[in-house]
Structures are given as structure tokens and as C-alpha cells.
Design a protein around this motif. Structure first.
Motif, mmCIF file in Angstrom:
data_model
loop_
_atom_site.group_PDB
_atom_site.id
_atom_site.type_symbol
_atom_site.label_atom_id
_atom_site.label_comp_id
_atom_site.label_asym_id
_atom_site.label_seq_id
_atom_site.Cartn_x
_atom_site.Cartn_y
_atom_site.Cartn_z
ATOM 1 N N TYR A 91 -3.138 -2.850 -3.318
ATOM 2 C CA TYR A 91 -2.538 -4.079 -3.156
ATOM 3 C C TYR A 91 -2.471 -4.609 -1.663
ATOM 4 O O TYR A 91 -2.629 -5.759 -1.373
ATOM 5 C CB TYR A 91 -1.324 -4.139 -3.796
ATOM 6 N N TYR A 92 -2.214 -3.658 -0.648
ATOM 7 C CA TYR A 92 -2.085 -3.987 0.559
ATOM 8 C C TYR A 92 -3.524 -4.522 1.046
ATOM 9 O O TYR A 92 -3.546 -5.610 1.880
ATOM 10 C CB TYR A 92 -1.773 -2.752 1.413
ATOM 11 N N LEU A 305 4.646 -7.138 0.170
ATOM 12 C CA LEU A 305 3.461 -7.742 -1.186
ATOM 13 C C LEU A 305 4.058 -8.648 -2.000
ATOM 14 O O LEU A 305 3.629 -9.849 -2.018
ATOM 15 C CB LEU A 305 3.448 -6.510 -1.989
#
Length: 347
Positions: A91-92, A305
Motif C-alpha cells: 500500500y505504501y 496511508l
């Protein structure tokens, strides 16, 4: 003694403290309507709490509730933090975030002597706690400033413990409730009961007033709780879309969408089970995972996020806290909603 008389309010209705989606404005509006407005304090340091209390006391002279967490901060575990960030790695990469740039930190602080100093100065009518009660010396300071003490129980055993340790009234937090579970004696989620199963058992078990919380969204729900012996009700989710709430646009949209019909307990956002609307992160990692660091250390790795996704109008990585019944969420003033809910006390 009735709950209204105990707390010095006109209506036995408490607006649930909801950290991250409200400040003094919602608390003041509810208190000025004759119910008990609540200010969540777990994410405030002493300076921030002073600012909020100063603003709150300028907006209302009615009783209000200050809510604190009383968890024991865990020692950071380097290996677990590394594993957690590795799990979030894809996700990063997707959102262009450098994991090395992310700070670590707890995000939520337990009640402390420094915060108790402010109670001596501002003398709130009510102080409530989540995750039990603070140590005896700190609790004595709270009582010495004249405040009535509330805390959440999720089992009969917790209610008995709270009564024995000085709670003036107990919040029966049913499984339907949004946000963090208040359990503190037993972490076994299979022991968590729905509001209308838990409430009558607590009423029978303790002699202090019991306040129903979880899944109550309208006057009919208020009436049902009172019929089962509640001395009053605590309502959170229904206030999330009020004009005075600071709920984000992403969160408000989710509450008004079909997605609000599916909530789950998750430890992804803080490290401790809390109920929120199911989103992408919960679906893909599973709502409960052993990878998440202990409460509240999971928060820092999620924060960037959340920020990046929300800037794009997405709640994929946001803690969209909500109870199982979001049907009462309305984009109206908190005073109007309070009046509607209060109709449940008049029949």
C-alpha cells in the motif's frame, strides 16, 4: 437517584465521546440541549485539552463529560512494528509513501496526573473512562474535584468490578456500538454481548445506574432501552453527521452509503478491536490480524496511508468508526437530533 439528578442534566441522554470526529462544538450543542455532551480527550495532550476546555466553557455553562482512556501503554516491539510495516508495504508503494519517513508513536495517551491537574481547574460535572478505571490515586483526584465517574462494561464481571472500584454509573456497551470496545478484564471477543442482552443482566447485577449504549439510533430505540431497565442511554453514531461534528467528508459519505450496513470489529487501525464500516484494508488484510502492534501502536503506520487516500476522496485506509445501526445519522443540528431522541423518554 435518577441519572438526570446524579449528573445534573435534564435528559438522561449522553452523547458518546468520539475521538477524531468531534471537538467541543458538538459537546456544547448537546449540553445546551439539556443532555450530556461529551469531549473525547484521549488524543489530546494537556495543552490541547486546555484549549478545548476553554472553548467548551465559553460555549456552555451546562454539565459536560470528559472522556479519557486508561490503558497501560505497551512497550514498543521492534520486530512486530517491522512485520506490520512489511504487511502494509504494497500500500505504501501504491500511494508513493516512503516507509522510512513514517514516525512512530502511540497517538493516544492514558489519563495522567498532568491531565488531572486540569480537572482541578475546570471541575467538569462528569468524567468517563474507557478500558476500566485509572489507578486509585488518580481516581480519588477525579472524585475530589466533584465529578461523577462513568465507565464502560461489556460483561457482568466488568460491571461488578467497576461498581466495586468506585464508578457512579456504568455504561453497558453492547456489541453493536461503534468505535473501540471498552473491555478490560477479558479480551475474548466471544464474550461480548449485544446491548439488549447485556443491559438487563447489568441492571440486575449492580446497584448503580446503568446506561445503555450500542445500536440505539432513534426515539424507539431509546424507549426499548428504558423498558429494559436502563437509567439512560448513550448515543454516538447518530451524531456523526450533525452540523457540529468534525467527521470527514469521506466518513460522512460512507455513513450515508449502503456500505454503512456492513460493519466489523477490527484491530487494524489502533491495535485494539473497534467497530467500523468495512473498507478495502479490512477486506484485504482481514479485520482482525495478529500482525497489528498492541494498542495504540498500530496507528502510526496507518496514518500516512489514511492521509494519502483521503486526499483522493477515498476511505480505503480510514477508520470509519460506526455502530451497526447508522440509520439515525442525519445532517442536522445536534440540538435538533437531541430533541428527536428525547421523545423516547416521554412515552
Amino acid at each position: 437517584m435518577s441519572l438526570s439528578a446524579l449528573l445534573g442534566i435534564e435528559l438522561p441522554l449522553i452523547q458518546a465521546p468520539m475521538a477524531g470526529v468531534q471537538d467541543h462544538r458538538l459537546a456544547a450543542a448537546v449540553s445546551n440541549s439539556g443532555a450530556l455532551g461529551s469531549l473525547p480527550c484521549a488524543m489530546l495532550d494537556a495543552a490541547g485539552l486546555r484549549r478545548e476546555l476553554t472553548a467548551l466553557t465559553e460555549k456552555t455553562c451546562k454539565p459536560f463529560n470528559l472522556n479519557f482512556f486508561c490503558h497501560t501503554p505497551p512497550a514498543p516491539q521492534t520486530q512486530q512494528e517491522a512485520a506490520w510495516r512489511e504487511a502494509l508495504g504494497p500500500y505504501y508503494a501504491e500511494l508513493g509513501i516512503d516507509p522510512a519517513s513514517i514516525a512512530t508513536g502511540p497517538g493516544r495517551q492514558p489519563f495522567s496526573a498532568e491531565l488531572a491537574d486540569l480537572l482541578d481547574e475546570f471541575r467538569p460535572a462528569v468524567v468517563s473512562f474507557h478500558f476500566g478505571l485509572p489507578e486509585a490515586a488518580l481516581l480519588a483526584r477525579v472524585k475530589a474535584c466533584g465529578a461523577k465517574v462513568l465507565s464502560s462494561a461489556t460483561t457482568v464481571e466488568e460491571a461488578l468490578w467497576l461498581e466495586a472500584h468506585g464508578a457512579d454509573a456504568i455504561i453497558a456497551q453492547g456489541l453493536e456500538a461503534g468505535g473501540h470496545r471498552g473491555h478490560f478484564l477479558d479480551m475474548d471477543l466471544s464474550r461480548q454481548l449485544g446491548t439488549f442482552a447485556l443491559l438487563p443482566q447489568l441492571v440486575q447485577a449492580v446497584s448503580v445506574p446503568v446506561i445503555a449504549a450500542g445500536g440505539i439510533a432513534d426515539a424507539a430505540g431509546v424507549r426499548a432501552a428504558m423498558a429494559l431497565g436502563a437509567a439512560g442511554v448513550q448515543i454516538g453514531t447518530a451524531y456523526l453527521c450533525c452540523d457540529e461534528a468534525s467527521t470527514s467528508a469521506v466518513h460522512r459519505a460512507a455513513l450515508h452509503s449502503p456500505a454503512a450496513q456492513h460493519t466489523a470489529l477490527t484491530n487494524l487501525f489502533s491495535g485494539r478491536p473497534a467497530r467500523g464500516i468495512v473498507n478495502r484494508l479490512m477486506r484485504e488484510l482481514g479485520p482482525i490480524t495478529p500482525l497489528a502492534p498492541a494498542f495504540p501502536l498500530a496507528t502510526s503506520a496507518i496514518a500516512p496511508l489514511r492521509s494519502a487516500a483521503e486526499s483522493q476522496g477515498s476511505g480505503d485506509f480510514s477508520p470509519l468508526w460506526a455502530g451497526q445501526n447508522a440509520s439515525g445519522c442525519k445532517a442536522i443540528g445536534a440540538s435538533e437530533l437531541t430533541r428527536e431522541l428525547a421523545q423516547g423518554f416521554s412515552h
